[in-house]
Design a protein around this motif. Structure first.
Motif, PDB file in Angstrom:
ATOM      1  N   ILE A  63       0.793  -1.220  -0.098  1.00 26.80           N
ATOM      2  CA  ILE A  63      -0.118   0.055   0.006  1.00 26.80           C
ATOM      3  C   ILE A  63       0.980   1.327   0.023  1.00 26.80           C
ATOM      4  CG2 ILE A  63      -1.693   1.286   1.478  1.00 26.80           C
ATOM      5  CD1 ILE A  63      -3.090  -1.282   2.032  1.00 26.80           C
ATOM      6  N   ALA A  64       1.776   1.363   0.750  1.00 25.12           N
ATOM      7  CA  ALA A  64       2.845   2.239   0.718  1.00 25.12           C
ATOM      8  C   ALA A  64       3.697   2.709  -0.574  1.00 25.12           C
ATOM      9  CB  ALA A  64       3.777   2.102   2.006  1.00 25.12           C
ATOM     10  N   GLN A  65       3.863   1.357  -1.254  1.00 23.28           N
ATOM     11  CA  GLN A  65       4.420   1.720  -2.600  1.00 23.28           C
ATOM     12  C   GLN A  65       3.484   2.275  -3.686  1.00 23.28           C
ATOM     13  OE1 GLN A  65       7.879   0.598  -3.035  1.00 23.28           O
ATOM     14  NE2 GLN A  65       7.958   0.773  -5.180  1.00 23.28           N
ATOM     15  N   VAL A  66       2.366   1.907  -3.463  1.00 26.07           N
ATOM     16  CA  VAL A  66       1.396   2.448  -4.390  1.00 26.07           C
ATOM     17  C   VAL A  66       1.150   3.873  -4.167  1.00 26.07           C
ATOM     18  CG1 VAL A  66      -0.921   2.132  -5.163  1.00 26.07           C
ATOM     19  CG2 VAL A  66       0.221   0.181  -5.086  1.00 26.07           C
ATOM     20  N   VAL A  67       1.064   4.090  -3.073  1.00 28.85           N
ATOM     21  CA  VAL A  67       0.912   5.674  -2.542  1.00 28.85           C
ATOM     22  C   VAL A  67       2.132   6.444  -2.745  1.00 28.85           C
ATOM     23  CG1 VAL A  67       0.847   7.217  -0.368  1.00 28.85           C
ATOM     24  CG2 VAL A  67      -0.795   5.149  -0.467  1.00 28.85           C
ATOM     25  N   PHE A  68       3.480   6.047  -2.713  1.00 30.74           N
ATOM     26  CA  PHE A  68       4.563   6.563  -3.081  1.00 30.74           C
ATOM     27  C   PHE A  68       4.569   6.788  -4.570  1.00 30.74           C
ATOM     28  CE2 PHE A  68       7.302   6.748   1.043  1.00 30.74           C
ATOM     29  CZ  PHE A  68       6.398   7.019   1.733  1.00 30.74           C
ATOM     30  N   PHE A  69       4.174   5.721  -5.261  1.00 32.58           N
ATOM     31  CA  PHE A  69       3.980   5.945  -6.794  1.00 32.58           C
ATOM     32  C   PHE A  69       3.386   7.204  -7.066  1.00 32.58           C
ATOM     33  CE2 PHE A  69       2.387   4.628 -11.171  1.00 32.58           C
ATOM     34  CZ  PHE A  69       3.162   4.527 -11.795  1.00 32.58           C
ATOM     35  N   VAL A  70       2.093   7.185  -6.366  1.00 31.62           N
ATOM     36  CA  VAL A  70       1.076   8.201  -6.908  1.00 31.62           C
ATOM     37  C   VAL A  70       1.887   9.688  -6.682  1.00 31.62           C
ATOM     38  CG1 VAL A  70      -1.268   9.119  -6.383  1.00 31.62           C
ATOM     39  CG2 VAL A  70      -0.907   6.726  -6.712  1.00 31.62           C
ATOM     40  N   PHE A  71       2.371   9.697  -5.421  1.00 32.53           N
ATOM     41  CA  PHE A  71       2.981  11.059  -4.988  1.00 32.53           C
ATOM     42  C   PHE A  71       4.212  11.318  -5.825  1.00 32.53           C
ATOM     43  CE2 PHE A  71       1.951  10.542   0.026  1.00 32.53           C
ATOM     44  CZ  PHE A  71       0.479  11.293  -0.516  1.00 32.53           C
ATOM     45  N   HIS A  72       4.845  10.440  -6.613  1.00 36.51           N
ATOM     46  CA  HIS A  72       5.862  10.755  -7.287  1.00 36.51           C
ATOM     47  C   HIS A  72       5.302  11.193  -8.661  1.00 36.51           C
ATOM     48  CE1 HIS A  72      10.381   9.128  -8.234  1.00 36.51           C
ATOM     49  NE2 HIS A  72      10.143  10.479  -8.284  1.00 36.51           N
ATOM     50  N   ILE A  73       4.085  10.698  -9.157  1.00 35.64           N
ATOM     51  CA  ILE A  73       3.495  11.164 -10.294  1.00 35.64           C
ATOM     52  C   ILE A  73       3.129  12.655 -10.012  1.00 35.64           C
ATOM     53  CG2 ILE A  73       1.481  10.858 -11.560  1.00 35.64           C
ATOM     54  CD1 ILE A  73       1.739   7.960 -11.610  1.00 35.64           C
ATOM     55  N   ILE A  74       2.552  12.804  -9.062  1.00 28.38           N
ATOM     56  CA  ILE A  74       2.093  14.320  -8.527  1.00 28.38           C
ATOM     57  C   ILE A  74       3.438  15.029  -8.674  1.00 28.38           C
ATOM     58  CG2 ILE A  74       1.159  15.684  -6.584  1.00 28.38           C
ATOM     59  CD1 ILE A  74      -0.706  13.216  -6.032  1.00 28.38           C
ATOM     60  N   ALA A  75       4.269  14.900  -7.879  1.00 25.26           N
ATOM     61  CA  ALA A  75       5.544  15.556  -7.896  1.00 25.26           C
ATOM     62  C   ALA A  75       6.050  15.818  -9.392  1.00 25.26           C
ATOM     63  CB  ALA A  75       6.754  14.870  -7.172  1.00 25.26           C
ATOM     64  N   ALA A  76       6.144  14.760 -10.132  1.00 24.79           N
ATOM     65  CA  ALA A  76       6.519  14.781 -11.825  1.00 24.79           C
ATOM     66  C   ALA A  76       5.803  15.904 -12.326  1.00 24.79           C
ATOM     67  CB  ALA A  76       6.522  13.561 -12.381  1.00 24.79           C
ATOM     68  N   VAL A  77       4.540  16.126 -12.110  1.00 24.67           N
ATOM     69  CA  VAL A  77       3.773  16.958 -12.811  1.00 24.67           C
ATOM     70  C   VAL A  77       3.808  18.468 -12.182  1.00 24.67           C
ATOM     71  CG1 VAL A  77       1.086  17.792 -12.913  1.00 24.67           C
ATOM     72  CG2 VAL A  77       1.685  15.291 -13.243  1.00 24.67           C
TER      73      VAL A  77
END
Length: 155
Positions: free
Chosen positions: A119-133
């Motif tokens: 779950i943490a891995q998925v959440v961090f993946f989403v946070f990384h996408i948000i940061a990339a934007v």
């Protein structure tokens, strides 16, 4: 009498022309100096930040480390801070992935550790996408951070 075949001739070398009396002329097709006042275009650091963040979303720490090491000596501290933050977040994501791998081999604890870490891995993946934007715009506007939170693993 049969028609005669044309004879092959070797290509002719261009004739050398002496330079004008006032100076040297560049060779034909050679390098020429840019006109006076011309400056080399400078690459926008926001483009490399964008590329770094998006590659790091999918390939984690490898592109983040490459961009951090290549940008370290270019003398732009703001761009270096963005690359360092991306490397830190990518290392954090990689650490969680390692916890998932190691936790999957621990009997009885893997029922607790692995689902929480996934779950943490998925959440961090989403946070990384948000940061990339957000990162290119954050760089252009002068904001300090693109990530909601981060650990300072690399200083």
């Amino acid at each position: 009498m049969p028609p005669q075949q044309p004879q092959y001739q070797a290509p002719q070398q261009p004739q050398y022309q002496a330079p004008p009396a006032g100076g040297q002329a560049p060779p034909p097709g050679g390098y020429q100096q840019p006109p006076a006042g011309y400056q080399q275009p400078v690459a926008d650091p926001a483009n490399t930040i964008t590329l770094n963040y998006w590659l790091s979303v999918f390939f984690t720490w490898i592109p983040a480390l490459i961009f951090y090491l290549t940008e370290k000596d270019k003398g732009n501290p703001r761009a270096l801070a963005f690359h360092r933050d991306n490397l830190n977040f990518s290392l954090l994501r990689t650490g969680i992935y390692v916890i998932v791998l190691i936790g999957s081999f621990i009997p009885y604890l893997n029922f607790i550790i692995v689902p929480v870490a996934w779950i943490a891995q998925v959440v961090f993946f989403v946070f990384h996408i948000i940061a990339a934007v957000k990162a290119p715009e954050a760089y252009r506007t002068g904001n300090a951070k693109a990530f909601a939170f981060n650990l300072d693993l690399v200083k």
